[in-house]
Design an enzyme around this catalytic site. Structure first.
Site, PDB file in Angstrom:
ATOM      1  N   LYS A  65      -2.761  -4.997  -0.248  1.00  0.00           N
ATOM      2  CA  LYS A  65      -1.429  -5.605  -0.413  1.00  0.00           C
ATOM      3  C   LYS A  65      -0.863  -6.045   0.938  1.00  0.00           C
ATOM      4  CE  LYS A  65       0.305  -1.887  -2.341  1.00  0.00           C
ATOM      5  NZ  LYS A  65      -0.898  -1.021  -2.275  1.00  0.00           N
ATOM      6  N   ARG A 103       7.054   0.899  -7.516  1.00  0.00           N
ATOM      7  CA  ARG A 103       5.904   1.778  -7.694  1.00  0.00           C
ATOM      8  C   ARG A 103       6.081   2.692  -8.895  1.00  0.00           C
ATOM      9  NH1 ARG A 103       4.054   1.871  -1.871  1.00  0.00           N
ATOM     10  NH2 ARG A 103       1.998   2.801  -1.836  1.00  0.00           N
ATOM     11  N   ARG A 146      -9.371   2.555   7.303  1.00  0.00           N
ATOM     12  CA  ARG A 146      -8.231   1.740   7.768  1.00  0.00           C
ATOM     13  C   ARG A 146      -7.747   2.235   9.132  1.00  0.00           C
ATOM     14  NH1 ARG A 146      -3.173   0.644   3.930  1.00  0.00           N
ATOM     15  NH2 ARG A 146      -3.070   2.912   3.802  1.00  0.00           N
ATOM     16  N   ARG A 175      -3.632   6.229  10.052  1.00  0.00           N
ATOM     17  CA  ARG A 175      -2.386   6.747   9.498  1.00  0.00           C
ATOM     18  C   ARG A 175      -2.611   8.191   9.055  1.00  0.00           C
ATOM     19  NH1 ARG A 175      -0.153   2.298   5.200  1.00  0.00           N
ATOM     20  NH2 ARG A 175       0.168   4.205   3.986  1.00  0.00           N
ATOM     21  N   ARG A 182      -2.789  10.486  -3.312  1.00  0.00           N
ATOM     22  CA  ARG A 182      -2.123   9.182  -3.464  1.00  0.00           C
ATOM     23  C   ARG A 182      -2.724   8.396  -4.623  1.00  0.00           C
ATOM     24  NH1 ARG A 182      -3.063   6.797   2.105  1.00  0.00           N
ATOM     25  NH2 ARG A 182      -1.732   5.084   1.506  1.00  0.00           N
TER      26      ARG A 182
END
Ligand code: ADP
Ligand code: AMP
Length: 215
Positions: free
Chosen positions: A13, A88, A127, A160, A171
């Site tokens: 996203k 969300r 990531r 992160r 998550r």
């Protein structure tokens, strides 16, 4: 154009939002980015949000909707916006419809970037982000040109905290339980676009632009 990007954490996203916002000349609004900026600044909002983010849970709706309402009332959102990571939950989506309705506006499209869980896990664990300018990389798919420093500002890229293995699983569970129902929510309103998020970044952008009538 008023757009929403849906998809699991790690679906791409943010990656697409940066490109689309620039092409469409609309602001990119990421609730995740807003929370991280508040955590960095040590605000009360940041302190509250951190408790949830660190354990892979969604920040409660009453906290989240307030920051979006404030952001959407800024003048740069008059001609459109691109929401990344909001809504969300179904109550967030209903709240957004209500806020927009009061401004005589509505969402044009909700774009679901579809990526299976096994790919998501590889994406999130690889990531890396630039802590200074926020550019997102991936150690295999989209690495910085010079090893582990940001292409833009040469700051060292970092992982992160919520991209650590144990938090990723939590998550994903939160996504399937609380966010995935939004796909049907927007489908029922005739606003849903689905793109295959496992394709190359540029190909996904082209498909989205085509689907929303901008070539
Ligand atoms: P989200 O904002 O949905 O959490 P990101 O845009 O941060 O997801 O992307 C998650 C990771 O996957 C990043 O490391 C990014 O570089 C990588 N990525 C994004 N899109 C693609 C793609 N189409 N193919 C391969 N890797 C991708
Ligand atoms: P993101 O950067 O979009 O992956 O968001 C990082 C984290 O911020 C999420 O895992 C949630 O804890 C929190 N968050 C971001 N957006 C929302 C939202 N719309 N509702 C609830 N929590 C959110």
């Amino acid at each position: 154009m008023r757009l929403i990007l849906l998809g699991a954490p790690g679906a791409g996203k943010g990656t697409q939002a940066v490109i689309l916002a620039e092409k469409l000349k609309i602001p990119h609004i990421s609730t995740g980015d807003i929370f991280r900026a508040n955590i960095k600044e040590g605000t009360e909002l940041g302190k509250k949000a951190k408790e949830f983010i660190d354990r892979g849970a969604l920040v409660p709706d009453d906290i989240t909707v307030g920051i979006v309402k404030d952001r959407l009332s800024k003048p740069d959102c008059k001609n459109g916006f691109l929401l990344d990571g909001f809504p969300r939950t179904i109550p967030q989506a209903e709240y957004l419809d209500d806020v927009l309705c009061k401004m005589n506006m509505s969402v044009d499209y909700a774009i679901n970037i579809d990526v299976p869980d096994d790919v998501i896990i590889k994406r999130l664990s690889g990531r890396r982000v630039c802590p200074a300018c926020g550019i997102t990389y991936h150690i295999v798919n989209n690495p910085p040109q010079q090893g582990d420093v940001c292409d833009g500002c040469v700051t060292g890229v970092v992982q992160r905290d919520d991209d650590k293995e144990e938090t990723i699983q939590k998550r994903l569970i939160a996504y399937h339980e609380q966010t995935e129902p939004l796909i049907d929510y927007y489908k029922n309103k005739g606003k849903l676009i689905v793109v295959d998020g496992t394709k190359e970044i540029e190909e996904i952008t082209s498909e989205i632009l085509k689907a929303i009538g901008v070539v």
